[in-house]
Design a protein around this motif. Structure first.
Motif, PDB file in Angstrom:
ATOM      1  N   ALA A  26       0.774  27.020 -27.772  1.00 19.64           N
ATOM      2  CA  ALA A  26       0.617  25.655 -28.260  1.00 19.64           C
ATOM      3  C   ALA A  26       1.607  25.397 -29.371  1.00 19.64           C
ATOM      4  O   ALA A  26       2.034  26.321 -30.083  1.00 19.64           O
ATOM      5  CB  ALA A  26      -0.805  25.417 -28.750  1.00 19.64           C
ATOM      6  N   VAL A  27       1.959  24.136 -29.515  1.00 19.11           N
ATOM      7  CA  VAL A  27       2.793  23.696 -30.627  1.00 19.11           C
ATOM      8  C   VAL A  27       2.133  22.469 -31.228  1.00 19.11           C
ATOM      9  O   VAL A  27       1.660  21.581 -30.510  1.00 19.11           O
ATOM     10  CB  VAL A  27       4.234  23.402 -30.169  1.00 19.11           C
ATOM     11  N   ILE A  28       2.039  22.453 -32.549  1.00 14.32           N
ATOM     12  CA  ILE A  28       1.420  21.322 -33.223  1.00 14.32           C
ATOM     13  C   ILE A  28       2.487  20.526 -33.960  1.00 14.32           C
ATOM     14  O   ILE A  28       3.619  21.010 -34.140  1.00 14.32           O
ATOM     15  CB  ILE A  28       0.321  21.780 -34.192  1.00 14.32           C
ATOM     16  N   SER A  29       2.133  19.310 -34.339  1.00 11.59           N
ATOM     17  CA  SER A  29       3.091  18.472 -35.047  1.00 11.59           C
ATOM     18  C   SER A  29       3.580  19.207 -36.281  1.00 11.59           C
ATOM     19  O   SER A  29       2.817  19.807 -37.006  1.00 11.59           O
ATOM     20  CB  SER A  29       2.460  17.142 -35.436  1.00 11.59           C
ATOM     21  N   GLY A  30       4.873  19.192 -36.478  1.00 16.44           N
ATOM     22  CA  GLY A  30       5.480  19.996 -37.524  1.00 16.44           C
ATOM     23  C   GLY A  30       6.215  21.182 -36.952  1.00 16.44           C
ATOM     24  O   GLY A  30       7.017  21.821 -37.625  1.00 16.44           O
ATOM     25  N   GLY A  31       5.913  21.487 -35.679  1.00 17.44           N
ATOM     26  CA  GLY A  31       6.670  22.513 -34.984  1.00 17.44           C
ATOM     27  C   GLY A  31       6.079  23.899 -34.984  1.00 17.44           C
ATOM     28  O   GLY A  31       6.645  24.819 -34.408  1.00 17.44           O
ATOM     29  N   ASN A  32       4.933  24.084 -35.626  1.00 21.96           N
ATOM     30  CA  ASN A  32       4.330  25.421 -35.621  1.00 21.96           C
ATOM     31  C   ASN A  32       3.831  25.774 -34.223  1.00 21.96           C
ATOM     32  O   ASN A  32       3.237  24.949 -33.539  1.00 21.96           O
ATOM     33  CB  ASN A  32       3.167  25.478 -36.599  1.00 21.96           C
ATOM     34  N   THR A  33       4.087  27.018 -33.833  1.00 23.32           N
ATOM     35  CA  THR A  33       3.669  27.485 -32.519  1.00 23.32           C
ATOM     36  C   THR A  33       2.630  28.588 -32.637  1.00 23.32           C
ATOM     37  O   THR A  33       2.562  29.298 -33.650  1.00 23.32           O
ATOM     38  CB  THR A  33       4.866  28.006 -31.705  1.00 23.32           C
ATOM     39  N   ASN A  34       1.847  28.714 -31.568  1.00 24.86           N
ATOM     40  CA  ASN A  34       0.815  29.731 -31.516  1.00 24.86           C
ATOM     41  C   ASN A  34       0.803  30.300 -30.102  1.00 24.86           C
ATOM     42  O   ASN A  34       0.823  29.534 -29.133  1.00 24.86           O
ATOM     43  CB  ASN A  34      -0.544  29.106 -31.859  1.00 24.86           C
ATOM     44  N   TYR A  35       0.782  31.624 -29.986  1.00 21.85           N
ATOM     45  CA  TYR A  35       0.797  32.283 -28.690  1.00 21.85           C
ATOM     46  C   TYR A  35      -0.359  33.264 -28.582  1.00 21.85           C
ATOM     47  O   TYR A  35      -0.727  33.923 -29.564  1.00 21.85           O
ATOM     48  CB  TYR A  35       2.095  33.061 -28.476  1.00 21.85           C
ATOM     49  N   THR A  57       7.610  31.281 -23.784  1.00 24.41           N
ATOM     50  CA  THR A  57       8.104  30.394 -24.828  1.00 24.41           C
ATOM     51  C   THR A  57       7.708  28.961 -24.513  1.00 24.41           C
ATOM     52  O   THR A  57       7.972  28.476 -23.403  1.00 24.41           O
ATOM     53  CB  THR A  57       9.625  30.479 -24.951  1.00 24.41           C
ATOM     54  N   ILE A  58       7.083  28.314 -25.474  1.00 26.00           N
ATOM     55  CA  ILE A  58       6.755  26.892 -25.327  1.00 26.00           C
ATOM     56  C   ILE A  58       7.839  26.076 -26.014  1.00 26.00           C
ATOM     57  O   ILE A  58       8.325  26.453 -27.092  1.00 26.00           O
ATOM     58  CB  ILE A  58       5.356  26.573 -25.900  1.00 26.00           C
ATOM     59  N   SER A  59       8.230  25.000 -25.356  1.00 27.92           N
ATOM     60  CA  SER A  59       9.222  24.101 -25.952  1.00 27.92           C
ATOM     61  C   SER A  59       8.833  22.667 -25.635  1.00 27.92           C
ATOM     62  O   SER A  59       8.045  22.426 -24.710  1.00 27.92           O
ATOM     63  CB  SER A  59      10.628  24.404 -25.425  1.00 27.92           C
ATOM     64  N   THR A  60       9.378  21.743 -26.404  1.00 28.70           N
ATOM     65  CA  THR A  60       9.000  20.349 -26.231  1.00 28.70           C
ATOM     66  C   THR A  60      10.224  19.444 -26.218  1.00 28.70           C
ATOM     67  O   THR A  60      11.270  19.775 -26.793  1.00 28.70           O
ATOM     68  CB  THR A  60       8.056  19.883 -27.354  1.00 28.70           C
ATOM     69  N   ASP A  61      10.077  18.316 -25.549  1.00 22.12           N
ATOM     70  CA  ASP A  61      11.036  17.220 -25.627  1.00 22.12           C
ATOM     71  C   ASP A  61      10.221  16.024 -26.116  1.00 22.12           C
ATOM     72  O   ASP A  61       9.632  15.293 -25.313  1.00 22.12           O
ATOM     73  CB  ASP A  61      11.656  16.963 -24.258  1.00 22.12           C
ATOM     74  N   ASN A  62      10.144  15.880 -27.413  1.00 22.59           N
ATOM     75  CA  ASN A  62       9.239  14.884 -27.988  1.00 22.59           C
ATOM     76  C   ASN A  62       9.621  13.455 -27.616  1.00 22.59           C
ATOM     77  O   ASN A  62       8.762  12.590 -27.478  1.00 22.59           O
ATOM     78  CB  ASN A  62       9.206  15.032 -29.506  1.00 22.59           C
TER      79      ASN A  62
END
Length: 120
Positions: free
Chosen positions: A50-59, A68-73
């Motif tokens: 997961a990724v939360i606003s601010g860019g912190n990730t959790n696996y 690897t999780i990535s986003t295109d906001n």
């Protein structure tokens, strides 16, 4: 209000790779978090990444260093790159979003699920 469309699952051999994609559409005002969960037969649904606003990730510990999780906001899309896949990664994978809309309260939405099977 919010629709999630997943793609990218399939059958892969151990050691192989897959990339899952999820796209959110609807009357979205703010996204607070994006993630991926999975559920194997007979087991509870579990967080994968997961990724939360601010860019912190959790696996999940079981996928660290491999997924690897990535986003295109700008496009409300997120991805899960899965490398070095193992048979125990076999599950239905669900994307999830924690979102605030213009027409309703903040809540979680789920994708329809995509099957990932790791087998030789």
């Amino acid at each position: 209000q919010v629709q999630l469309v997943e793609s990218g699952g399939g059958l892969v051999q151990p050691g192989g790779s897959l990339r899952l994609s999820c796209a959110a559409s609807g009357v979205i005002r703010s996204i607070y978090g994006m993630g991926w969960y999975r559920q194997a037969p007979g087991k509870q649904r579990e967080l994968v990444a997961a990724v939360i606003s601010g860019g912190n990730t959790n696996y999940a510990d079981s996928v660290k260093g491999r997924f690897t999780i990535s986003t295109d906001n700008a496009k409300n899309k997120w991805y899960l790159q899965m490398n070095s896949l193992k048979p125990e990664d076999t599950a239905v994978y669900y994307c999830n979003v924690d979102v605030d809309t213009w027409v309703g309260p903040r809540k979680d939405y789920w994708g329809q699920g995509t099957q990932v099977t790791v087998s030789s």
